[in-house]
Design an enzyme around this catalytic site. Structure first.
Site, PDB file in Angstrom:
ATOM      1  N   ARG A 100       0.846  -1.212   0.000  1.00 50.68           N
ATOM      2  CA  ARG A 100       0.000   0.000   0.000  1.00 50.68           C
ATOM      3  C   ARG A 100       0.873   1.251   0.000  1.00 50.68           C
ATOM      4  NH1 ARG A 100      -1.651   2.148   4.379  1.00 50.68           N
ATOM      5  NH2 ARG A 100      -2.134   0.236   5.506  1.00 50.68           N
ATOM      6  N   TYR A 160     -16.399  16.701 -16.382  1.00 52.03           N
ATOM      7  CA  TYR A 160     -16.732  15.269 -16.397  1.00 52.03           C
ATOM      8  C   TYR A 160     -17.812  14.995 -15.343  1.00 52.03           C
ATOM      9  CZ  TYR A 160     -16.090  10.220 -15.747  1.00 52.03           C
ATOM     10  OH  TYR A 160     -16.284   8.871 -15.626  1.00 52.03           O
ATOM     11  N   ASP A 195      -7.244  18.323 -15.753  1.00 47.43           N
ATOM     12  CA  ASP A 195      -7.533  16.927 -16.085  1.00 47.43           C
ATOM     13  C   ASP A 195      -7.108  16.734 -17.537  1.00 47.43           C
ATOM     14  OD1 ASP A 195      -8.635  14.495 -16.884  1.00 47.43           O
ATOM     15  OD2 ASP A 195     -10.441  14.736 -15.665  1.00 47.43           O
ATOM     16  N   LYS A 222      -8.092   5.336 -19.593  1.00 46.46           N
ATOM     17  CA  LYS A 222      -8.421   5.720 -20.963  1.00 46.46           C
ATOM     18  C   LYS A 222      -7.202   5.534 -21.876  1.00 46.46           C
ATOM     19  CE  LYS A 222     -12.260   6.810 -18.910  1.00 46.46           C
ATOM     20  NZ  LYS A 222     -12.568   8.163 -18.448  1.00 46.46           N
TER      21      LYS A 222
HETATM   22  C1  LIG Z   1     -13.097   8.702 -17.368  1.00 49.97           C
HETATM   23  C2  LIG Z   1     -12.712  10.052 -16.909  1.00 49.97           C
HETATM   24  C3  LIG Z   1     -12.509  10.306 -15.548  1.00 49.97           C
HETATM   25  C4  LIG Z   1     -12.738   9.255 -14.481  1.00 49.97           C
HETATM   26  O1  LIG Z   1     -11.823   8.227 -14.533  1.00 49.97           O
HETATM   27  P1  LIG Z   1     -12.113   6.736 -13.962  1.00 49.97           P
HETATM   28  O2  LIG Z   1     -10.844   6.024 -14.291  1.00 49.97           O
HETATM   29  O3  LIG Z   1     -13.310   6.225 -14.685  1.00 49.97           O
HETATM   30  O4  LIG Z   1     -12.357   6.854 -12.504  1.00 49.97           O
HETATM   31  C5  LIG Z   1     -12.131  11.591 -15.187  1.00 49.97           C
HETATM   32  N1  LIG Z   1     -11.957  12.556 -16.090  1.00 49.97           N
HETATM   33  C6  LIG Z   1     -12.141  12.343 -17.418  1.00 49.97           C
HETATM   34  C7  LIG Z   1     -11.922  13.468 -18.374  1.00 49.97           C
HETATM   35  C8  LIG Z   1     -12.528  11.086 -17.872  1.00 49.97           C
HETATM   36  O5  LIG Z   1     -12.722  10.896 -19.184  1.00 49.97           O
END
Ligand SMILES: *Cc1c(COP(=O)(O)O)cnc(C)c1O
Length: 380
Positions: free
Chosen positions: A54, A106, A178, A203
């Protein structure tokens, strides 16, 4: 049986004979260190600082070093999902602090603020982040963080990262970006003045729709880094060694994939924009995008693999088109090798402000002619 096992009972032999002997075999692909705990040496020290997974794990540390390097940051921290990474940034603030976010942020970040952090005493404003004047007027004496998503999800609005970082720093406020959609292949927010970058590594970085993860990269390795690290370790929303390994493997082909996906998205946007059944295409690579110029300045490698379009029609007609597509699979998420399509409004639920006739595309690495042919038949 080897001599060293001869005096041992079966149970003991089962353990001794499976001990890790794989260090230093010079494998080209890195091993996965599933171990939750690490042995102390006779002097009481932990090798390379590894004590308990962890706190730190070799696969996680490798991933964190990699993402920090890709974003030109000083420190990287990996989490079990994008939302866990985003939450850690807000957890680093304190009761009474105010945050400014995009009004089309988001969708789950909106819910996170409303359902979780409001009860923790954070206050927040959702504003049009593509207008610096509006952001400037939303500042209060308690504002501690400005949050950017550029391009935004799902309307692909562009925010001026350099301009907003100047505004933030004039008021001693942190700027977080982000950067999930553009990826570090196309945009490096820390170079544009941001203090914090987050990714959903689920992603593009992972890239194969088979691992969840998130990360935070910081410009500096000072007090904020210590706070984020403490949240990561003490709150424990960490990724598994296997997921770290998968995301590290994805990073090896990130540049190839994103380059191809960006090329496909630009060609798809150029084709869709001419179609009579398409009302508008939302893509920063199109000259008619309201912030095309700013996008071109800050997205140095291209405009990304995501686009949205508005159909000339109502919700039922829009859904019918989505259902006719064959090569675009109907699923949430994005950034994988396969093309995906989504009617965002249905996913976001009743509170969604996304238009009824909006379709979001995540372009994959298929041949563009097959993808365009698919849209030709769906729009017939
Ligand atoms: C998918 C996404 C998230 C969240 O990510 P997870 O891995 O699903 O928790 C946050 N910001 C953006 C722009 C995203 O496309």
């Amino acid at each position: 049986m080897p001599k060293k096992y001869q005096n041992l009972k079966f149970e003991t032999r089962a353990l001794k004979s499976t001990k890790n002997i794989l260090n230093e075999v010079h494998a080209v692909s890195p091993p996965i260190y599933l171990s939750s705990t690490f042995e102390r040496n006779l002097e009481g020290q932990y090798q390379e600082g590894y004590k308990y997974s962890r706190n730190d794990n070799p696969n996680r540390r490798a991933l964190e070093k990699s993402i920090a390097t890709l974003e030109n940051g000083m420190a990287g921290f990996a989490f079990g999902s994008g939302m866990a990474a985003i939450s850690a940034v807000f957890q680093s603030l304190k009761t009474g602090d105010h945050v400014i976010l995009p009004n089309d942020v988001y969708f789950n970040v909106k819910l996170l603020m409303k359902e979780v952090f409001s009860r923790w005493g954070l206050s927040y404003s959702f504003v049009d982040m593509s207008d610096i004047e509006v952001v400037s007027h939303s500042l209060t004496e308690h504002t501690r963080l400005i949050w950017i998503e550029s391009p935004s999800n799902p309307q692909l609005k562009i925010s001026d990262i350099q301009g907003l970082s100047k505004l933030a720093h004039e008021h001693r406020i942190l700027l977080a970006v982000d950067n999930t959609w553009p990826t570090p292949v196309l945009q490096n927010p820390l170079d544009l003045g941001a203090d914090i970058v987050v990714h959903s590594t689920t992603k593009y970085l992972g890239g194969h729709s088979d691992a969840l993860g998130g990360c935070i990269i910081l410009k500096e390795s000072g007090a904020l880094a210590h706070r984020i690290q403490s949240i990561q370790i003490q709150m424990g929303a960490i990724p598994s060694p296997f997921d770290c390994w998968l995301i590290s493997r994805g990073i090896q082909t990130l540049h190839l994939r994103v380059t191809k996906q960006t090329e496909n998205a630009q060609k798809m946007a150029d084709w869709l924009v001419e179609h009579p059944k398409v009302h508008r295409v939302l893509y920063p690579g199109l000259k008619d995008h309201p912030n095309h110029e700013i996008a071109a300045q800050q997205m140095l490698g291209g405009f990304g693999g995501m686009l949205s379009l508005l159909i000339n029609g109502n919700e039922i007609q829009t859904l019918a088109i989505v259902n006719k597509l064959n090569h675009f699979r109907q699923a949430t998420s994005l950034g994988g090798v396969e093309s995906l399509v989504e009617h965002r409004k249905s996913v976001e639920g009743v509170e969604s402000q996304t238009p009824d006739n909006l379709i979001r595309l995540s372009l994959g690495i298929e041949h563009i002619e097959d993808l365009i042919d698919d849209w030709k038949q769906a729009l017939m």
